[in-house]
Design a protein around this motif. Structure first.
Motif, PDB file in Angstrom:
ATOM      1  N   GLU A 190      -0.930   8.972  -4.378  1.00 44.14           N
ATOM      2  CA  GLU A 190      -0.462   9.210  -5.748  1.00 44.14           C
ATOM      3  C   GLU A 190      -0.695   7.996  -6.644  1.00 44.14           C
ATOM      4  O   GLU A 190      -0.636   8.088  -7.863  1.00 44.14           O
ATOM      5  CB  GLU A 190       1.015   9.630  -5.763  1.00 44.14           C
ATOM      6  CG  GLU A 190       2.001   8.624  -5.197  1.00 44.14           C
ATOM      7  CD  GLU A 190       2.151   8.713  -3.669  1.00 44.14           C
ATOM      8  OE1 GLU A 190       1.145   8.913  -2.968  1.00 44.14           O
ATOM      9  OE2 GLU A 190       3.299   8.563  -3.184  1.00 44.14           O
ATOM     10  N   ARG A 191      -0.992   6.823  -6.017  1.00 42.44           N
ATOM     11  CA  ARG A 191      -1.275   5.634  -6.821  1.00 42.44           C
ATOM     12  C   ARG A 191      -2.716   5.626  -7.315  1.00 42.44           C
ATOM     13  O   ARG A 191      -3.020   5.006  -8.317  1.00 42.44           O
ATOM     14  CB  ARG A 191      -1.022   4.373  -5.979  1.00 42.44           C
ATOM     15  CG  ARG A 191       0.391   3.864  -6.124  1.00 42.44           C
ATOM     16  CD  ARG A 191       0.561   2.568  -5.383  1.00 42.44           C
ATOM     17  NE  ARG A 191       1.241   2.770  -4.134  1.00 42.44           N
ATOM     18  CZ  ARG A 191       1.163   1.936  -3.104  1.00 42.44           C
ATOM     19  NH1 ARG A 191       0.426   0.849  -3.174  1.00 42.44           N
ATOM     20  NH2 ARG A 191       1.834   2.179  -2.001  1.00 42.44           N
ATOM     21  N   VAL A 238      -4.253   8.332   7.149  1.00 41.03           N
ATOM     22  CA  VAL A 238      -4.486   6.890   7.150  1.00 41.03           C
ATOM     23  C   VAL A 238      -3.460   6.273   6.206  1.00 41.03           C
ATOM     24  O   VAL A 238      -3.331   6.704   5.051  1.00 41.03           O
ATOM     25  CB  VAL A 238      -5.921   6.549   6.694  1.00 41.03           C
ATOM     26  CG1 VAL A 238      -6.133   5.041   6.694  1.00 41.03           C
ATOM     27  CG2 VAL A 238      -6.961   7.220   7.592  1.00 41.03           C
ATOM     28  N   VAL A 243       4.750   5.221   8.437  1.00 37.70           N
ATOM     29  CA  VAL A 243       4.495   6.610   8.027  1.00 37.70           C
ATOM     30  C   VAL A 243       3.555   7.290   9.028  1.00 37.70           C
ATOM     31  O   VAL A 243       3.765   8.449   9.404  1.00 37.70           O
ATOM     32  CB  VAL A 243       3.926   6.661   6.581  1.00 37.70           C
ATOM     33  CG1 VAL A 243       3.687   8.101   6.166  1.00 37.70           C
ATOM     34  CG2 VAL A 243       4.871   5.981   5.601  1.00 37.70           C
ATOM     35  N   CYS A 295      -7.047  -2.902   5.800  1.00 40.12           N
ATOM     36  CA  CYS A 295      -6.449  -2.874   7.142  1.00 40.12           C
ATOM     37  C   CYS A 295      -7.264  -3.730   8.105  1.00 40.12           C
ATOM     38  O   CYS A 295      -6.816  -4.016   9.203  1.00 40.12           O
ATOM     39  CB  CYS A 295      -6.369  -1.449   7.651  1.00 40.12           C
ATOM     40  SG  CYS A 295      -7.985  -0.739   7.941  1.00 40.12           S
TER      41      CYS A 295
END
Ligand code: NAD
Length: 496
Positions: A190-191, A238, A243, A295
């Motif tokens: 959502e970002r 991912v 989460v 990552c």
């Protein structure tokens, strides 16, 4: 229709509202009225709104994807791959526009953004090659009896992606899933929901039939609905470890095939015989590239013995990085505060700040943190063991290689680990012992290039296999095993 993105520089540029894309059409959420600003982190200003969907929107997307599945699965694999040939051409044609979109919504520099789009194109090319790879296999296993394997699609599948690679991470999933004959529901971060809007348009232009690729915008509620939905057969994720672990459990409990990649704390081991220039350039590029929001970024430099001459070169090189031009901002104000809190905390606990990125300025309103190097970090400090996800390198001193390997192995994460050395023996010993799925020898960001699969170990990945490459194709497909006997010899049963 989503209009092309007009930006040709870092100057603030607004963009379209991020809506759902279902059955080939842009649509508002069915009932949810929630929306969120899409902030350009370089300016700290909203460039668009994202309309946050809910469970009913997931249901609508899955209905559309199910309706499209029967036709799509019957399209020959060669023709499914042809969509990606056309997409590849369209992406090349529109590469600057896509790169500016990534840059504006995520904050990374234009060069980094362009590299991300290029890597996405490489993933699309892997999709193009699948008709030549996915032939299954057949063998006469007994006289007159053949066994063969055919890769079949699963049905409707879903992917949920993080903010740090708005287009590349979706491309870890989409080519294999779609060329494999599935229909897809994507939930972007959502970002950063904007680049995938253009992707949906380009897929449509490349000839993808309606309903084969769908987008539902939103956050946790949409992700949980995807995990729970009875008609979604596989779930790729991912994001952060917390989460990833939760959604892996939830999707698996709902009977889905799941592969969920999580966070990281990557260790780079440096021994005294390492080449100074190669190591310094590589370490710096690894920890500050994309503002440390990768990552695969370097997080802990494990200094074995006396490597002060190399550390000085790393500090000297990193001190030349200019925020705003060489390096973008971090994603949000909260992320900026979190990163600064890690630096403050380490300093209070006795770490020495060799290079201080606090208070860096790359332009008005942006969320800036400059490259930061902390020395004398103890592995028990938060900066020594937690994922910071910012441009911070923590140096931990150890007396020998054994202790360096022990330290790396003690981390619960297992994404990347690297060794800097000119000794083949040292490299071989480290490569045989570290607990990490992706390892580098004198390479600071050891992302396996296509066709090699991307995936970590331990708390960096939940589920089996890699998300890209051949494992990706196997993840999004199932194998039908066919045993055939046409010559009906009376003297033999099929096992003989
Ligand atoms: P995040 O976990 O906050 O979000 C990832 C996705 O999950 C987003 O789409 C988000 O909407 C959704 N989400 C967030 N909270 C949720 C919840 N409680 N329940 C269900 N869904 C939820 O991650 P992020 O901040 O977007 O991305 C950064 C993280 O992703 C870092 O930890 C980074 O290491 C990791 N990452 C890992 C890889 C990898 O390959 N292992 C690649 C890229 C990023």
């Amino acid at each position: 229709m989503i209009a092309p993105f007009k930006a040709t520089s870092y100057a603030f540029t607004p963009f379209d509202t991020a809506r759902n894309f279902i059955a080939g059409e842009w649509c508002d959420p069915l009932t949810s009225k929630a929306s969120q600003d899409v902030i350009n982190p370089r300016h700290g200003k909203s460039m668009a709104k994202v309309l946050m969907g809910g469970r009913d929107d997931v249901d609508a997307a899955v209905t559309a994807a199910r309706a499209a599945f029967n036709d799509w699965r019957r399209v020959p694999i060669r023709d499914r791959a042809h969509v990606f040939y056309k997409l590849r051409e369209l992406m090349h044609k529109n590469i600057d526009e896509l790169a500016w979109l990534v840059s504006h919504e995520n904050g990374k520099t234009f060069g980094e953004s362009k590299a991300e789009v290029e890597k996405s194109i490489e993933c699309a090319e892997y999709g193009c090659s699948l008709p030549n790879l996915a032939e299954g296999g057949g063998l006469e296993v007994s006289r007159g009896v053949t066994c063969e394997v055919v890769y079949e699609p699963l049905g409707v599948v879903a992917g949920v992606v993080p903010f740090n690679f708005p287009i590349m991470v979706p491309f870890w999933m989409i080519p294999q899933a779609l060329v494999g004959g599935n229909t897809f529901v994507l939930k972007p971060s959502e970002r950063v929901p904007l680049t995938t809007l253009r992707l949906a348009e380009l897929l449509r232009e490349a000839g993808l039939p309606k309903g084969v690729f769908n987008i539902v915008q939103g956050g946790k509620e949409v992700v949980e609905a995807l995990c729970d939905h009875e008609h979604i057969k596989a779930f790729g994720f991912v994001g952060s470890t917390k989460v990833a672990k939760a959604v892996y459990g939830r999707a698996s409990t709902a009977g889905k095939r799941a592969l969920c990649l999580g966070g990281a704390k990557n260790h780079l081991i440096v021994v005294p015989d390492a080449d100074v220039a190669v190591t310094a350039d590589n370490v710096v590029a690894s920890f500050m590239g994309c503002a440390g929001q990768r990552c695969m970024a370097a997080s802990v430099l494990v200094a074995v013995g006396n490597v002060d001459h190399i550390i000085s070169a790393v500090v000297e090189r990193a001190a030349k990085i200019s925020t705003g031009t060489d390096m973008g901002p971090v994603t949000t104000e909260a992320a900026q505060q979190r990163i600064v809190a890690y630096i403050d905390g380490a300093e209070k606990l006795g770490a020495k700040v060799l290079l201080d990125g606090r208070g860096a300025d790359g332009g008005a309103g942006g969320y800036w943190v400059g490259p930061t190097i902390l020395d004398q970090v103890d592995p028990s400090m938060p900066a020594g063991c937690e994922e910071i996800f910012g441009p911070v390198l923590s140096i931990v001193r150890v007396p020998n290689l054994e202790r360096a390997i022990e330290l790396e192995n003690a981390s619960p994460y297992g994404n990347a680990a690297c060794i800097y050395t000119t000794s083949g023996d040292v490299a071989r010993r480290v490569m045989g012992a570290v607990e990490a799925g992706m390892c580098g020898v004198n390479v600071g960001v050891p992302v396996p290039r296509e066709p090699y699969g991307f995936g970590g170990w331990n708390d960096s990945a939940f589920g089996a296999g890699n998300i890209t490459g051949w494992d990706g194709y196997r993840f999004w497909t199932r194998q039908r095993k066919i045993t055939t006997k046409w010559s009906l010899q009376k003297d033999q049963n099929w096992m003989s």
